[in-house]
Enzyme design. Structure first.
Site: not given
Ligand code: ATP
Ligand code: LTN
Length: 333
Positions: A117, A199, A202
């Protein structure tokens, strides 16, 4: 009330940083919903975490309410499972500061999410971004949680939580329960459809990289059809075939089929047929959630009722932990 009676407690959270994706759903949300039957669950919208990246106030407020409604639509039942908003329970900020003083600079510097990040948001590498894992450690420890269902990317943060908890316990005697990450066997790491070595996220600037849970069937179909694969035209799970592996992982997580079963199902068929089928199962999985979401988002009073009663339960548990911590550290109560 005894807060030590939390043998089977499960805690987790998601940031309201945008519309949750298929990755969030398969890696986290779906597990939360299933776990409500078996564990003593508490879930949270981690809005304090979200401001580590600058937010537009109007959009932020909208994202919080939409994320809340979406979780209800996915099946979180607040009559049984408190689902609260982090910023409504001040104990989170308070414990985070205390735990900051028991966490080493070196430990935080090793966090891969911080490294990623701070590259992504290079013009705003703020102290919150650096200390974020400590806020997360506090979230978990406040509720004396044993199990923390998260996607694979959060494992390192749960491990740090254990280290900080252990350190505190060594100094002051048993206070915190050491949590364990609870990572699903399939769906723990859904990758971007455009850059399958990253990964699915969002906050990806390229919307074709992710499937948002509320994407319409048309959009879902389009995004899967555009998904990056390779030139082999063979549905096979193999090193180097990141795009295909990812699509197979998604298909497997939704249908429950094994990778071998998927390979034989699509034997001799091209990627076009495979991608269409993956899109179809995703569309059907998300359809009932999208329908329920429409009902919840139009009922703001019900949403408020759900989070307010959850906030109250969370506050009672969390305040008691903070009191215990302050007393042990030596503050005058
Ligand atoms: P951001 O993009 O804002 O960093 P994010 O999409 O990575 O957000 P988070 O809110 O940080 O999502 O994560 C919420 C939950 O979803 C956490 O338990 C995280 O491990 C899981 N998660 C996030 N992205 C993935 C993914 N691509 N595959 C599986 N699990 C995920
Ligand atoms: N850091 C997590 C969200 C989060 C969380 C938590 C997860 C905040 N606090 C406590 C589990 C337990 C994320 O960004 N995915």
């Amino acid at each position: 009330m005894s807060i030590i009676n939390c043998e089977n407690r499960m805690f987790s959270a998601v940031q309201p940083s945008g519309m949750p994706t298929l990755g969030n759903y398969l890696g986290a949300i779906r597990n939360w919903v299933k776990s409500q039957e078996k564990f003593n669950c508490i879930f949270m919208l981690a809005d304090l975490h979200t401001i580590t990246v600058r937010q537009n106030p109007e959009e932020f407020r909208k994202n919080i309410i939409e994320a809340y409604a979406l979780f209800l639509a996915c099946g979180i039942n607040t009559s049984k499972t408190p689902f609260f908003i982090q910023s409504h329970v001040s104990a989170h900020s308070e414990l985070a500061w205390i735990l900051d003083c028991y966490t080493q600079f070196g430990e935080l510097s090793r966090m891969t999410q911080f490294k990623d990040k701070s590259k992504k948001y290079a013009n705003d590498v703020n102290a919150g971004l650096f200390c974020y894992p400590v806020l997360m450690a506090g979230d978990i420890l406040l509720y004396k949680s044993k199990y923390v269902p998260v996607g694979a990317d959060q494992k390192q943060h749960v491990e740090l939580t254990r280290d900080v908890a252990q350190r505190f316990n060594n100094i002051y005697g048993d206070t915190f329960i050491l949590p364990e990450p609870f990572i699903p066997e399939v769906g723990a790491r859904v990758m971007s459809l455009q850059e399958p070595t990253k990964k699915m996220s969002k906050s990806d600037a390229n919307a074709n990289g992710y499937i948002a849970i509320l994407d319409s069937p048309d959009i879902i179909m389009k995004k899967f059809k555009r998904a990056v694969t390779d030139s082999e035209a063979k549905v096979e799970y193999k090193e180097g075939k990141d795009g295909v592996n990812n699509l197979m992982g998604i298909y497997s997580a939704i249908t429950g089929k094994s990778l071998e079963e998927i390979e034989s199902e699509f034997d001799g068929k091209g990627y076009g047929v495979f991608k269409t089928k993956v899109a179809e199962v995703v569309i059907e999985e998300l359809r009932p959630i999208q329908e329920k979401f429409k009902d919840y988002i139009n009922n703001i009073d019900y949403i408020k009722e759900c989070y307010k009663k959850s906030d109250d339960i969370a506050r009672e548990i969390a305040d008691e932990t903070v009191k215990e911590v302050k007393q042990k550290v030596g503050f005058v109560l």
